[in-house]
Scaffold this motif. Structure first.
Motif, PDB file in Angstrom:
ATOM      1  N   VAL A 241       1.286  64.543 -14.454  1.00 47.22           N
ATOM      2  CA  VAL A 241       0.524  63.516 -13.737  1.00 47.22           C
ATOM      3  C   VAL A 241      -0.102  62.542 -14.731  1.00 47.22           C
ATOM      4  O   VAL A 241      -0.075  61.317 -14.526  1.00 47.22           O
ATOM      5  CB  VAL A 241      -0.543  64.167 -12.829  1.00 47.22           C
ATOM      6  CG1 VAL A 241      -1.495  63.128 -12.272  1.00 47.22           C
ATOM      7  CG2 VAL A 241       0.120  64.946 -11.707  1.00 47.22           C
ATOM      8  N   GLY A 242      -0.660  63.069 -15.831  1.00 45.97           N
ATOM      9  CA  GLY A 242      -1.238  62.203 -16.860  1.00 45.97           C
ATOM     10  C   GLY A 242      -0.208  61.263 -17.454  1.00 45.97           C
ATOM     11  O   GLY A 242      -0.485  60.087 -17.694  1.00 45.97           O
ATOM     12  N   THR A 243       0.998  61.760 -17.686  1.00 49.45           N
ATOM     13  CA  THR A 243       2.068  60.928 -18.230  1.00 49.45           C
ATOM     14  C   THR A 243       2.422  59.799 -17.275  1.00 49.45           C
ATOM     15  O   THR A 243       2.607  58.646 -17.691  1.00 49.45           O
ATOM     16  CB  THR A 243       3.314  61.785 -18.529  1.00 49.45           C
ATOM     17  OG1 THR A 243       2.948  62.786 -19.483  1.00 49.45           O
ATOM     18  CG2 THR A 243       4.455  60.946 -19.059  1.00 49.45           C
TER      19      THR A 243
ATOM     20  N   SER B 224      -3.252  69.338 -26.879  1.00 48.27           N
ATOM     21  CA  SER B 224      -3.720  69.105 -25.513  1.00 48.27           C
ATOM     22  C   SER B 224      -3.132  70.125 -24.546  1.00 48.27           C
ATOM     23  O   SER B 224      -3.814  70.579 -23.620  1.00 48.27           O
ATOM     24  CB  SER B 224      -3.415  67.681 -25.058  1.00 48.27           C
ATOM     25  OG  SER B 224      -2.023  67.508 -24.840  1.00 48.27           O
TER      26      SER B 224
ATOM     27  N   VAL C 245      -5.699  72.512 -22.459  1.00 47.72           N
ATOM     28  CA  VAL C 245      -5.700  72.575 -20.992  1.00 47.72           C
ATOM     29  C   VAL C 245      -5.411  73.994 -20.528  1.00 47.72           C
ATOM     30  O   VAL C 245      -6.070  74.513 -19.613  1.00 47.72           O
ATOM     31  CB  VAL C 245      -4.689  71.570 -20.396  1.00 47.72           C
ATOM     32  CG1 VAL C 245      -4.496  71.796 -18.908  1.00 47.72           C
ATOM     33  CG2 VAL C 245      -5.151  70.144 -20.649  1.00 47.72           C
TER      34      VAL C 245
ATOM     35  N   VAL D 137       0.467  58.449 -14.932  1.00 45.51           N
ATOM     36  CA  VAL D 137      -0.644  57.509 -14.855  1.00 45.51           C
ATOM     37  C   VAL D 137      -0.679  56.612 -16.088  1.00 45.51           C
ATOM     38  O   VAL D 137      -0.802  55.387 -15.975  1.00 45.51           O
ATOM     39  CB  VAL D 137      -1.986  58.256 -14.678  1.00 45.51           C
ATOM     40  CG1 VAL D 137      -3.171  57.316 -14.850  1.00 45.51           C
ATOM     41  CG2 VAL D 137      -2.044  58.930 -13.316  1.00 45.51           C
ATOM     42  N   VAL D 138      -0.545  57.189 -17.269  1.00 46.47           N
ATOM     43  CA  VAL D 138      -0.553  56.380 -18.487  1.00 46.47           C
ATOM     44  C   VAL D 138       0.669  55.468 -18.529  1.00 46.47           C
ATOM     45  O   VAL D 138       0.575  54.313 -18.952  1.00 46.47           O
ATOM     46  CB  VAL D 138      -0.632  57.279 -19.744  1.00 46.47           C
ATOM     47  CG1 VAL D 138      -0.405  56.473 -21.008  1.00 46.47           C
ATOM     48  CG2 VAL D 138      -1.972  57.974 -19.795  1.00 46.47           C
TER      49      VAL D 138
ATOM     50  N   THR E 149      -0.771  73.637 -16.184  1.00 49.43           N
ATOM     51  CA  THR E 149      -0.817  72.832 -17.399  1.00 49.43           C
ATOM     52  C   THR E 149       0.282  71.772 -17.379  1.00 49.43           C
ATOM     53  O   THR E 149       0.054  70.608 -17.726  1.00 49.43           O
ATOM     54  CB  THR E 149      -0.680  73.735 -18.641  1.00 49.43           C
ATOM     55  OG1 THR E 149      -1.720  74.711 -18.618  1.00 49.43           O
ATOM     56  CG2 THR E 149      -0.752  72.937 -19.923  1.00 49.43           C
TER      57      THR E 149
ATOM     58  N   VAL F  80      -0.685  69.015 -14.845  1.00 45.48           N
ATOM     59  CA  VAL F  80      -1.733  68.137 -15.393  1.00 45.48           C
ATOM     60  C   VAL F  80      -1.124  67.120 -16.354  1.00 45.48           C
ATOM     61  O   VAL F  80      -1.422  65.921 -16.282  1.00 45.48           O
ATOM     62  CB  VAL F  80      -2.825  68.984 -16.098  1.00 45.48           C
ATOM     63  CG1 VAL F  80      -3.715  68.120 -16.970  1.00 45.48           C
ATOM     64  CG2 VAL F  80      -3.635  69.753 -15.070  1.00 45.48           C
ATOM     65  N   HIS F  81      -0.255  67.574 -17.232  1.00 47.62           N
ATOM     66  CA  HIS F  81       0.330  66.658 -18.211  1.00 47.62           C
ATOM     67  C   HIS F  81       1.365  65.722 -17.578  1.00 47.62           C
ATOM     68  O   HIS F  81       1.485  64.567 -18.001  1.00 47.62           O
ATOM     69  CB  HIS F  81       0.926  67.436 -19.386  1.00 47.62           C
ATOM     70  CG  HIS F  81      -0.136  67.924 -20.317  1.00 47.62           C
ATOM     71  ND1 HIS F  81      -0.813  69.096 -20.109  1.00 47.62           N
ATOM     72  CD2 HIS F  81      -0.656  67.372 -21.437  1.00 47.62           C
ATOM     73  CE1 HIS F  81      -1.705  69.253 -21.065  1.00 47.62           C
ATOM     74  NE2 HIS F  81      -1.627  68.224 -21.882  1.00 47.62           N
TER      75      HIS F  81
ATOM     76  N   GLY G  48      -0.588  66.045 -28.908  1.00 51.68           N
ATOM     77  CA  GLY G  48       0.134  66.453 -27.702  1.00 51.68           C
ATOM     78  C   GLY G  48       0.239  67.960 -27.589  1.00 51.68           C
ATOM     79  O   GLY G  48       0.036  68.541 -26.529  1.00 51.68           O
TER      80      GLY G  48
END
Length: 117
Positions: free
Chosen positions: A14-16, A49, A53, A18-19, A8, A11-12, A46
């Motif tokens: 990597v998402g952070t 999420s 996940v 990318v954004v 988890t 995932v967050h 947040g």
């Protein structure tokens, strides 16, 4: 192999990244941090999420990918229908009709059939 909480986190993280690239490097959003902290209504997203996940990663081995994905979609549609019906979060109010109810029951029935063994 990483555990569920580690997964988890990854995932967050990597998402952070990318954004962050999209907002700061590609200029796909506003970089005014003051505007980001306007209404705090988006902050529970947040927390939710992280829980979503984690619960998805935990449930897939138990029920399978198709039923878990279907349950996620049904949950999202029901949440969206409630937001529309009540006009929450500044969206225009769209009443929940019998057609919406029938569609929701059909999706829930599909999720039930996918869970049957």
């Amino acid at each position: 192999m990483a555990g569920l909480w580690e997964t988890t986190f990854i995932v967050h993280a990597v998402g952070t990244v990318v954004v962050g690239i999209l907002v700061f490097v590609c200029r796909l959003g506003t970089c005014d941090l003051g505007k980001w902290m306007g209404p705090l209504v988006h902050l529970p997203g947040g927390v939710l999420s992280v829980l979503i996940v984690y619960m998805v990663a935990r449930s897939i081995p138990a029920v399978g990918v198709a039923p878990a994905t279907t349950a996620i979609i049904v949950g999202q549609v029901l949440t969206a229908a409630a937001i529309d019906h009540l006009g929450l979060l500044g969206v225009a109010r769209i009443p929940f009709s019998w057609y919406h109810m029938a569609g929701t029951f059909l999706m829930a029935g599909g999720a039930f059939l996918l869970l049957k063994k």
